[in-house]
Design a protein around this motif. Structure first.
Motif, PDB file in Angstrom:
ATOM      1  N   ASP A  83      20.058  18.529 -29.393  1.00 33.69           N
ATOM      2  CA  ASP A  83      20.492  17.139 -29.219  1.00 33.69           C
ATOM      3  C   ASP A  83      20.194  16.642 -27.804  1.00 33.69           C
ATOM      4  N   ILE A  84      20.432  17.510 -26.819  1.00 33.71           N
ATOM      5  CA  ILE A  84      20.165  17.140 -25.425  1.00 33.71           C
ATOM      6  C   ILE A  84      18.672  16.877 -25.232  1.00 33.71           C
ATOM      7  N   TYR A  85      17.834  17.732 -25.841  1.00 28.89           N
ATOM      8  CA  TYR A  85      16.387  17.548 -25.738  1.00 28.89           C
ATOM      9  C   TYR A  85      15.958  16.204 -26.315  1.00 28.89           C
TER      10      TYR A  85
ATOM     11  N   ARG B 263      16.842  13.621 -23.772  1.00 26.92           N
ATOM     12  CA  ARG B 263      15.985  13.772 -22.592  1.00 26.92           C
ATOM     13  C   ARG B 263      14.577  13.272 -22.864  1.00 26.92           C
ATOM     14  N   ALA B 264      14.094  13.491 -24.083  1.00 30.00           N
ATOM     15  CA  ALA B 264      12.756  13.006 -24.442  1.00 30.00           C
ATOM     16  C   ALA B 264      12.696  11.484 -24.325  1.00 30.00           C
ATOM     17  N   GLY B 265      13.763  10.827 -24.760  1.00 23.52           N
ATOM     18  CA  GLY B 265      13.816   9.373 -24.633  1.00 23.52           C
ATOM     19  C   GLY B 265      13.835   8.912 -23.193  1.00 23.52           C
ATOM     20  N   LEU B 266      14.554   9.647 -22.353  1.00 23.28           N
ATOM     21  CA  LEU B 266      14.606   9.301 -20.927  1.00 23.28           C
ATOM     22  C   LEU B 266      13.255   9.564 -20.260  1.00 23.28           C
TER      23      LEU B 266
ATOM     24  N   PRO C 223      18.225   4.333 -10.747  1.00 24.35           N
ATOM     25  CA  PRO C 223      19.239   5.334 -10.407  1.00 24.35           C
ATOM     26  C   PRO C 223      20.074   5.800 -11.592  1.00 24.35           C
ATOM     27  N   VAL C 224      20.361   4.908 -12.532  1.00 23.46           N
ATOM     28  CA  VAL C 224      21.159   5.287 -13.709  1.00 23.46           C
ATOM     29  C   VAL C 224      20.374   6.281 -14.566  1.00 23.46           C
ATOM     30  N   LEU C 225      19.098   6.000 -14.754  1.00 24.14           N
ATOM     31  CA  LEU C 225      18.238   6.907 -15.507  1.00 24.14           C
ATOM     32  C   LEU C 225      18.180   8.272 -14.826  1.00 24.14           C
ATOM     33  N   THR C 226      17.986   8.271 -13.524  1.00 26.87           N
ATOM     34  CA  THR C 226      17.889   9.522 -12.772  1.00 26.87           C
ATOM     35  C   THR C 226      19.156  10.342 -12.895  1.00 26.87           C
ATOM     36  N   GLU C 227      20.302   9.682 -12.753  1.00 29.33           N
ATOM     37  CA  GLU C 227      21.585  10.391 -12.826  1.00 29.33           C
ATOM     38  C   GLU C 227      21.782  11.065 -14.174  1.00 29.33           C
ATOM     39  N   HIS C 228      21.534  10.346 -15.249  1.00 29.09           N
ATOM     40  CA  HIS C 228      21.728  10.909 -16.590  1.00 29.09           C
ATOM     41  C   HIS C 228      20.698  12.000 -16.886  1.00 29.09           C
ATOM     42  N   TYR C 229      19.467  11.784 -16.449  1.00 34.23           N
ATOM     43  CA  TYR C 229      18.412  12.775 -16.689  1.00 34.23           C
ATOM     44  C   TYR C 229      18.753  14.107 -16.009  1.00 34.23           C
ATOM     45  N   ARG C 230      19.151  14.043 -14.748  1.00 29.62           N
ATOM     46  CA  ARG C 230      19.458  15.271 -14.018  1.00 29.62           C
ATOM     47  C   ARG C 230      20.672  15.991 -14.597  1.00 29.62           C
ATOM     48  N   ARG C 231      21.634  15.233 -15.077  1.00 33.15           N
ATOM     49  CA  ARG C 231      22.810  15.852 -15.699  1.00 33.15           C
ATOM     50  C   ARG C 231      22.394  16.621 -16.952  1.00 33.15           C
ATOM     51  N   LEU C 232      21.529  16.030 -17.768  1.00 31.20           N
ATOM     52  CA  LEU C 232      21.075  16.707 -18.970  1.00 31.20           C
ATOM     53  C   LEU C 232      20.254  17.945 -18.641  1.00 31.20           C
ATOM     54  N   CYS C 233      19.442  17.871 -17.609  1.00 29.46           N
ATOM     55  CA  CYS C 233      18.634  19.033 -17.214  1.00 29.46           C
ATOM     56  C   CYS C 233      19.514  20.191 -16.768  1.00 29.46           C
ATOM     57  N   LYS C 234      20.607  19.875 -16.085  1.00 27.42           N
ATOM     58  CA  LYS C 234      21.536  20.926 -15.666  1.00 27.42           C
ATOM     59  C   LYS C 234      22.187  21.589 -16.872  1.00 27.42           C
TER      60      LYS C 234
ATOM     61  N   MET D 151      11.863  25.640 -28.280  1.00 26.19           N
ATOM     62  CA  MET D 151      13.221  26.136 -28.110  1.00 26.19           C
ATOM     63  C   MET D 151      13.845  26.488 -29.455  1.00 26.19           C
ATOM     64  N   LEU D 152      13.667  25.608 -30.461  1.00 24.52           N
ATOM     65  CA  LEU D 152      14.235  25.857 -31.783  1.00 24.52           C
ATOM     66  C   LEU D 152      13.597  27.089 -32.429  1.00 24.52           C
ATOM     67  N   LYS D 153      12.287  27.217 -32.280  1.00 25.30           N
ATOM     68  CA  LYS D 153      11.595  28.370 -32.856  1.00 25.30           C
ATOM     69  C   LYS D 153      12.083  29.663 -32.206  1.00 25.30           C
ATOM     70  N   ASP D 154      12.223  29.627 -30.869  1.00 23.42           N
ATOM     71  CA  ASP D 154      12.694  30.804 -30.154  1.00 23.42           C
ATOM     72  C   ASP D 154      14.127  31.134 -30.569  1.00 23.42           C
ATOM     73  N   GLY D 155      14.961  30.085 -30.729  1.00 23.81           N
ATOM     74  CA  GLY D 155      16.342  30.302 -31.126  1.00 23.81           C
ATOM     75  C   GLY D 155      16.451  30.910 -32.514  1.00 23.81           C
ATOM     76  N   GLU D 156      15.596  30.457 -33.431  1.00 26.20           N
ATOM     77  CA  GLU D 156      15.591  31.015 -34.785  1.00 26.20           C
ATOM     78  C   GLU D 156      15.157  32.471 -34.790  1.00 26.20           C
ATOM     79  N   LEU D 157      14.135  32.774 -33.992  1.00 31.59           N
ATOM     80  CA  LEU D 157      13.662  34.165 -33.921  1.00 31.59           C
ATOM     81  C   LEU D 157      14.732  35.067 -33.313  1.00 31.59           C
ATOM     82  N   ALA D 158      15.432  34.544 -32.285  1.00 31.35           N
ATOM     83  CA  ALA D 158      16.493  35.336 -31.659  1.00 31.35           C
ATOM     84  C   ALA D 158      17.626  35.582 -32.649  1.00 31.35           C
ATOM     85  N   GLY D 159      17.937  34.554 -33.464  1.00 28.22           N
ATOM     86  CA  GLY D 159      18.986  34.697 -34.462  1.00 28.22           C
ATOM     87  C   GLY D 159      18.611  35.733 -35.517  1.00 28.22           C
ATOM     88  N   MET D 160      17.332  35.741 -35.933  1.00 30.14           N
ATOM     89  CA  MET D 160      16.871  36.714 -36.934  1.00 30.14           C
ATOM     90  C   MET D 160      16.922  38.131 -36.368  1.00 30.14           C
TER      91      MET D 160
END
Length: 231
Positions: free
Chosen positions: A90-92, A95-98, A154-165, A218-227
């Motif tokens: 969801d975060i990705y 972030r893609a939109g930003l 600045p608003v875009l930057t603030e939200h983007y950096r928060r999501l990256c963290k 990320m999703l592919k890696d997460g699925e492989l890790a789950g398997m």
């Protein structure tokens, strides 16, 4: 007791600066991996480490809770947050939109100096050895942060950096295969070409697609890790 307005103002500035330093120090411990996701924050140890009382430390923890980096539970204390795969996806998406918005804005205003900065980063990416994933990861983060900051919102930057963290709490370094480094370096170079051409639509689409590619890996890696875990 402080009664003079100037003394009160100075005390407030000093307190605010101290709290900010503690917040930034703990945040760095989290983002560097010194405090990994799920780990408990030892208030006594952190107070001693930073030379502050429990009051300023708890203020810092409340601030970090607001950013989403930690969670606090009654009788359990504070812990570094663990980001689930679904939340990271969801975060990705956001972030893609930003990223796309930043590309569209920057294309309208990019300067020669900013172009040189981005070109230097893409050249540094090309020079990275295929097995030096850590170095490429750092350059990749810098590249996208520069685009967002250069967009001048600045608003875009603030939200983007928060999501990256928040993504840093989830991201696995092995999402990027060593042999894929040259490919991604070229993707970044193409984005810069579109920005130089002031093609806001093209830059926006390229940045969105680039971010969505990261989400899919990320999703592919997460699925492989789950398997693997299930096996």
């Amino acid at each position: 007791m402080l009664t003079h307005p100037a003394e009160q103002a100075l005390a407030l500035v000093q307190s605010t600066s101290l709290n900010r330093l503690v917040v930034e120090s703990i945040e760095e411990m989290i983002l560097s991996g010194e405090l990994p996701p799920g780990s408990k924050l030892n208030e006594v140890g952190l107070s001693q480490r930073f030379g502050v009382s429990r009051g300023p430390l708890r203020e810092a923890l409340r601030a970090l809770e607001e950013t989403g980096l930690i969670r606090q539970e009654k009788n359990r204390g504070a812990h570094v947050r663990e980001i689930k795969l679904s939340e990271a996806a969801d975060i990705y998406d956001v972030r893609a939109g930003l990223d796309a918005t930043a590309g569209r804005l920057l294309a309208q205003r990019i300067t020669p100096e900013q172009l040189r900065t981005l070109r230097d980063l893409t050249e540094a990416m090309r020079a990275v050895q295929p097995n030096d994933i850590g170095r490429f990861h750092e350059l990749n983060l810098s590249f996208h942060d520069c685009i967002v900051a250069m967009a001048g919102n600045p608003v875009l930057t603030e939200h983007y950096r928060r999501l990256c963290k928040l993504l840093a709490l989830f991201r696995r370094r092995n999402l990027l295969a060593p042999m894929a480094i040259p490919h991604f370096a070229e993707e970044h170079s193409m984005i810069v070409n579109l920005l130089e051409a002031r093609d806001g639509h093209g830059a926006s689409e390229a940045l969105f697609a680039h971010a969505q590619g990261g989400r899919q890996r990320m999703l592919k890696d997460g699925e492989l890790a789950g398997m693997a875990h299930a096996g």
